[in-house]
Motif scaffolding. Structure first.
Motif, PDB file in Angstrom:
ATOM      1  N   ILE A   1     -44.380  -9.954  -5.803  1.00 38.77           N
ATOM      2  CA  ILE A   1     -44.686  -8.729  -5.055  1.00 38.77           C
ATOM      3  C   ILE A   1     -44.303  -7.496  -5.865  1.00 38.77           C
ATOM      4  O   ILE A   1     -45.053  -6.502  -5.894  1.00 38.77           O
ATOM      5  N   GLU A   2     -43.170  -7.539  -6.519  1.00 44.51           N
ATOM      6  CA  GLU A   2     -42.750  -6.400  -7.351  1.00 44.51           C
ATOM      7  C   GLU A   2     -43.749  -6.130  -8.476  1.00 44.51           C
ATOM      8  O   GLU A   2     -44.038  -4.973  -8.804  1.00 44.51           O
ATOM      9  N   GLU A   3     -44.289  -7.182  -9.057  1.00 46.93           N
ATOM     10  CA  GLU A   3     -45.298  -7.022 -10.097  1.00 46.93           C
ATOM     11  C   GLU A   3     -46.604  -6.486  -9.523  1.00 46.93           C
ATOM     12  O   GLU A   3     -47.277  -5.651 -10.135  1.00 46.93           O
ATOM     13  N   LEU A   4     -46.970  -6.957  -8.333  1.00 49.56           N
ATOM     14  CA  LEU A   4     -48.200  -6.496  -7.699  1.00 49.56           C
ATOM     15  C   LEU A   4     -48.128  -5.008  -7.362  1.00 49.56           C
ATOM     16  O   LEU A   4     -49.134  -4.299  -7.420  1.00 49.56           O
ATOM     17  N   LYS A   5     -46.942  -4.533  -7.036  1.00 50.36           N
ATOM     18  CA  LYS A   5     -46.749  -3.119  -6.700  1.00 50.36           C
ATOM     19  C   LYS A   5     -47.133  -2.225  -7.883  1.00 50.36           C
ATOM     20  O   LYS A   5     -47.635  -1.106  -7.693  1.00 50.36           O
TER      21      LYS A   5
ATOM     22  N   THR B   1     -49.524  -2.702  -9.960  1.00 47.73           N
ATOM     23  CA  THR B   1     -50.981  -2.639 -10.077  1.00 47.73           C
ATOM     24  C   THR B   1     -51.635  -2.056  -8.833  1.00 47.73           C
ATOM     25  O   THR B   1     -52.647  -1.343  -8.923  1.00 47.73           O
ATOM     26  N   TYR B   2     -51.042  -2.342  -7.677  1.00 45.82           N
ATOM     27  CA  TYR B   2     -51.622  -1.916  -6.401  1.00 45.82           C
ATOM     28  C   TYR B   2     -50.630  -1.004  -5.675  1.00 45.82           C
ATOM     29  O   TYR B   2     -49.692  -1.481  -5.031  1.00 45.82           O
ATOM     30  N   PRO B   3     -50.819   0.304  -5.746  1.00 37.90           N
ATOM     31  CA  PRO B   3     -49.886   1.246  -5.088  1.00 37.90           C
ATOM     32  C   PRO B   3     -49.808   1.061  -3.577  1.00 37.90           C
ATOM     33  O   PRO B   3     -48.822   1.474  -2.956  1.00 37.90           O
ATOM     34  N   ALA B   4     -50.838   0.456  -2.979  1.00 38.72           N
ATOM     35  CA  ALA B   4     -50.849   0.278  -1.523  1.00 38.72           C
ATOM     36  C   ALA B   4     -49.882  -0.809  -1.063  1.00 38.72           C
ATOM     37  O   ALA B   4     -49.618  -0.934   0.139  1.00 38.72           O
ATOM     38  N   VAL B   5     -49.348  -1.584  -1.997  1.00 36.62           N
ATOM     39  CA  VAL B   5     -48.439  -2.672  -1.639  1.00 36.62           C
ATOM     40  C   VAL B   5     -47.080  -2.117  -1.221  1.00 36.62           C
ATOM     41  O   VAL B   5     -46.479  -1.292  -1.916  1.00 36.62           O
ATOM     42  N   LYS B   6     -46.620  -2.570  -0.069  1.00 35.37           N
ATOM     43  CA  LYS B   6     -45.265  -2.295   0.401  1.00 35.37           C
ATOM     44  C   LYS B   6     -44.659  -3.631   0.818  1.00 35.37           C
ATOM     45  O   LYS B   6     -45.391  -4.586   1.110  1.00 35.37           O
ATOM     46  N   ALA B   7     -43.350  -3.708   0.862  1.00 32.94           N
ATOM     47  CA  ALA B   7     -42.757  -5.011   1.154  1.00 32.94           C
ATOM     48  C   ALA B   7     -41.347  -4.884   1.714  1.00 32.94           C
ATOM     49  O   ALA B   7     -40.635  -3.922   1.434  1.00 32.94           O
TER      50      ALA B   7
ATOM     51  N   GLU C   1     -28.948  -6.337  19.967  1.00 34.98           N
ATOM     52  CA  GLU C   1     -29.054  -6.714  18.562  1.00 34.98           C
ATOM     53  C   GLU C   1     -29.978  -7.901  18.351  1.00 34.98           C
ATOM     54  O   GLU C   1     -30.022  -8.485  17.273  1.00 34.98           O
ATOM     55  N   ARG C   2     -30.764  -8.273  19.357  1.00 38.71           N
ATOM     56  CA  ARG C   2     -31.631  -9.441  19.256  1.00 38.71           C
ATOM     57  C   ARG C   2     -32.573  -9.334  18.064  1.00 38.71           C
ATOM     58  O   ARG C   2     -32.903 -10.320  17.430  1.00 38.71           O
ATOM     59  N   ASN C   3     -33.044  -8.140  17.753  1.00 37.57           N
ATOM     60  CA  ASN C   3     -33.984  -7.973  16.656  1.00 37.57           C
ATOM     61  C   ASN C   3     -33.381  -7.202  15.494  1.00 37.57           C
ATOM     62  O   ASN C   3     -34.058  -6.432  14.829  1.00 37.57           O
ATOM     63  N   ASP C   4     -32.092  -7.392  15.237  1.00 40.40           N
ATOM     64  CA  ASP C   4     -31.460  -6.849  14.054  1.00 40.40           C
ATOM     65  C   ASP C   4     -31.487  -7.913  12.969  1.00 40.40           C
ATOM     66  O   ASP C   4     -30.923  -9.009  13.149  1.00 40.40           O
ATOM     67  N   TYR C   5     -32.133  -7.614  11.844  1.00 37.28           N
ATOM     68  CA  TYR C   5     -32.257  -8.573  10.767  1.00 37.28           C
ATOM     69  C   TYR C   5     -31.685  -7.979   9.488  1.00 37.28           C
ATOM     70  O   TYR C   5     -31.808  -6.776   9.234  1.00 37.28           O
ATOM     71  N   LEU C   6     -31.097  -8.819   8.678  1.00 36.68           N
ATOM     72  CA  LEU C   6     -30.491  -8.368   7.437  1.00 36.68           C
ATOM     73  C   LEU C   6     -31.567  -8.254   6.365  1.00 36.68           C
ATOM     74  O   LEU C   6     -32.088  -9.253   5.901  1.00 36.68           O
ATOM     75  N   ILE C   7     -31.902  -7.032   6.003  1.00 35.86           N
ATOM     76  CA  ILE C   7     -32.915  -6.792   4.999  1.00 35.86           C
ATOM     77  C   ILE C   7     -32.238  -6.575   3.644  1.00 35.86           C
ATOM     78  O   ILE C   7     -31.355  -5.732   3.498  1.00 35.86           O
ATOM     79  N   GLU C   8     -32.662  -7.361   2.666  1.00 38.78           N
ATOM     80  CA  GLU C   8     -32.050  -7.286   1.342  1.00 38.78           C
ATOM     81  C   GLU C   8     -32.668  -6.180   0.491  1.00 38.78           C
ATOM     82  O   GLU C   8     -31.983  -5.409  -0.177  1.00 38.78           O
ATOM     83  N   LYS C   9     -34.025  -6.088   0.508  1.00 38.71           N
ATOM     84  CA  LYS C   9     -34.719  -5.117  -0.331  1.00 38.71           C
ATOM     85  C   LYS C   9     -35.930  -4.574   0.413  1.00 38.71           C
ATOM     86  O   LYS C   9     -36.452  -5.220   1.332  1.00 38.71           O
ATOM     87  N   GLU C  10     -36.400  -3.412  -0.011  1.00 39.80           N
ATOM     88  CA  GLU C  10     -37.601  -2.823   0.558  1.00 39.80           C
ATOM     89  C   GLU C  10     -38.408  -2.138  -0.530  1.00 39.80           C
ATOM     90  O   GLU C  10     -37.834  -1.608  -1.498  1.00 39.80           O
ATOM     91  N   ILE C  11     -39.713  -2.180  -0.382  1.00 34.12           N
ATOM     92  CA  ILE C  11     -40.603  -1.365  -1.216  1.00 34.12           C
ATOM     93  C   ILE C  11     -41.496  -0.602  -0.238  1.00 34.12           C
ATOM     94  O   ILE C  11     -42.477  -1.140   0.274  1.00 34.12           O
ATOM     95  N   LEU C  12     -41.155   0.622   0.048  1.00 36.74           N
ATOM     96  CA  LEU C  12     -41.873   1.408   1.052  1.00 36.74           C
ATOM     97  C   LEU C  12     -42.276   2.764   0.491  1.00 36.74           C
ATOM     98  O   LEU C  12     -41.718   3.220  -0.496  1.00 36.74           O
TER      99      LEU C  12
END
Length: 317
Positions: free
Chosen positions: A51-55, A57-63, A306-317
């Motif tokens: 995904i990081e590599e795709l970003k 080439t494709y600016p529309a990619v977020k993750a 906190e039912r929908n609290d999730y541990l997010i490690e990284k973001e590409i936004l």
């Protein structure tokens, strides 16, 4: 922005480059403004690196990347919160859903004013161990929800933005999003026959436990949707019924003894020697407990925040 393409994934590194290029081609051909929002659900392969590599080439990619595997419902819930498009398209990352379906889904959602359009994989390439239970779940869901869809669990769906911003998805409830949306007031739900492709890479992540979890979540949706705002109507009705049955049984047994005494008739058995007396006593106690449960449930409108609290490690936004 016209479209947000939401793609939850778990260990799908082989399919991601082909899928991204396919989506980009479809969007370009139709002049859509778009974003591709991947949610890496704790993959243990090289999906995030891809995904990081795709970003690049494709600016529309977020993750978004979870620290561990939470499940598809968690991935969708987080992606729905982050999405920015007027229309949200969800699809699986395994190339079994065709991006070529996106323009027609978008057109119908806009022109025919649907809240949701759910894909229907009329011709499937899944093993029979998956298709038969799926048909049973679809039949049960249609019966309980009143929504006439042939394929509730199809990953390829289109939503208006306000739908996904309103609903909450957790557990295994991603397969019942149309039901959740209906209970939230979005009743204009359509269906579209879509292409189902054979898996090209990797293996299915489908497990038998999803049958059990899915059935329990269906019961949960039905209960919350019908009685979530008025639990006393459910617990109180059962409690009153049980209490009344127990009371009537107890009064009958006691009245029968008093009648024998008043008429100087022989008493065959004492009240406490009759099984019906203990059944009546249990029914009264259970009825009281259900009634009190209804009162407590009226004070609880939601589960833990906190039912929908999730541990997010990284973001590409």
């Amino acid at each position: 922005m016209d479209i947000s393409v939401v793609i939850p994934l778990f260990n799908e590194d082989e399919s991601l480059p082909e899928l991204t290029a396919w989506i980009a081609r479809v969007m370009s051909d139709n002049n859509f403004s778009y974003e591709i929002l991947f949610v890496d659900d704790g993959s243990t392969d090289t999906s995030w690196q891809v995904i990081e590599e795709l970003k690049k080439t494709y600016p529309a990619v977020k993750a978004i990347k979870f620290r561990r595997n939470y499940g598809k419902s968690a991935a969708l819930n987080v992606a729905f919160e982050a999405s920015q498009g007027d229309v949200i398209i969800t699809m699986d990352a395994d190339l079994q859903d065709s991006p070529d379906e996106i323009p027609e889904l978008y057109r119908r959602l806009k022109e025919e004013r649907f809240d949701i359009i759910s894909g229907w994989k009329k011709k499937r390439y899944d093993p029979i161990t998956k298709t038969i239970p799926t048909k049973l779940f679809n039949a049960a869901t249609r019966k309980m929800s009143g929504i006439q869809l042939n394929d509730f669990n199809c990953g390829l769906k289109a939503y208006r933005s306000d739908v996904v911003k309103t609903i909450e998805v957790y557990g295994e409830m991603h397969r019942y999003i149309p039901v959740i949306a209906k209970w939230a007031g979005f009743k204009n739900i359509g269906e579209q026959v879509v292409e189902h492709r054979a898996r090209k890479y990797g293996v299915t992540k489908f497990g038998f436990s999803r049958f059990i979890n899915g059935f329990l979540d269906l019961l949960s949706i039905f209960f919350v949707g019908k009685f979530g705002k008025r639990p006393m109507h459910f617990f109180g009705s059962l409690g009153v019924l049980s209490f009344m049955v127990g009371t009537i049984m107890a009064l009958w047994i006691i009245g029968e003894k008093l009648y024998h005494i008043s008429m100087n008739l022989p008493i065959k058995r004492e009240v406490t020697d009759q099984p019906g007396f203990y059944i009546a006593l249990v029914a009264i106690i259970v009825g009281s407990q259900l009634f009190l449960t209804g009162f407590v449930a009226e004070l609880v409108t939601r589960n833990a925040p906190e039912r929908n609290d999730y541990l997010i490690e990284k973001e590409i936004l």
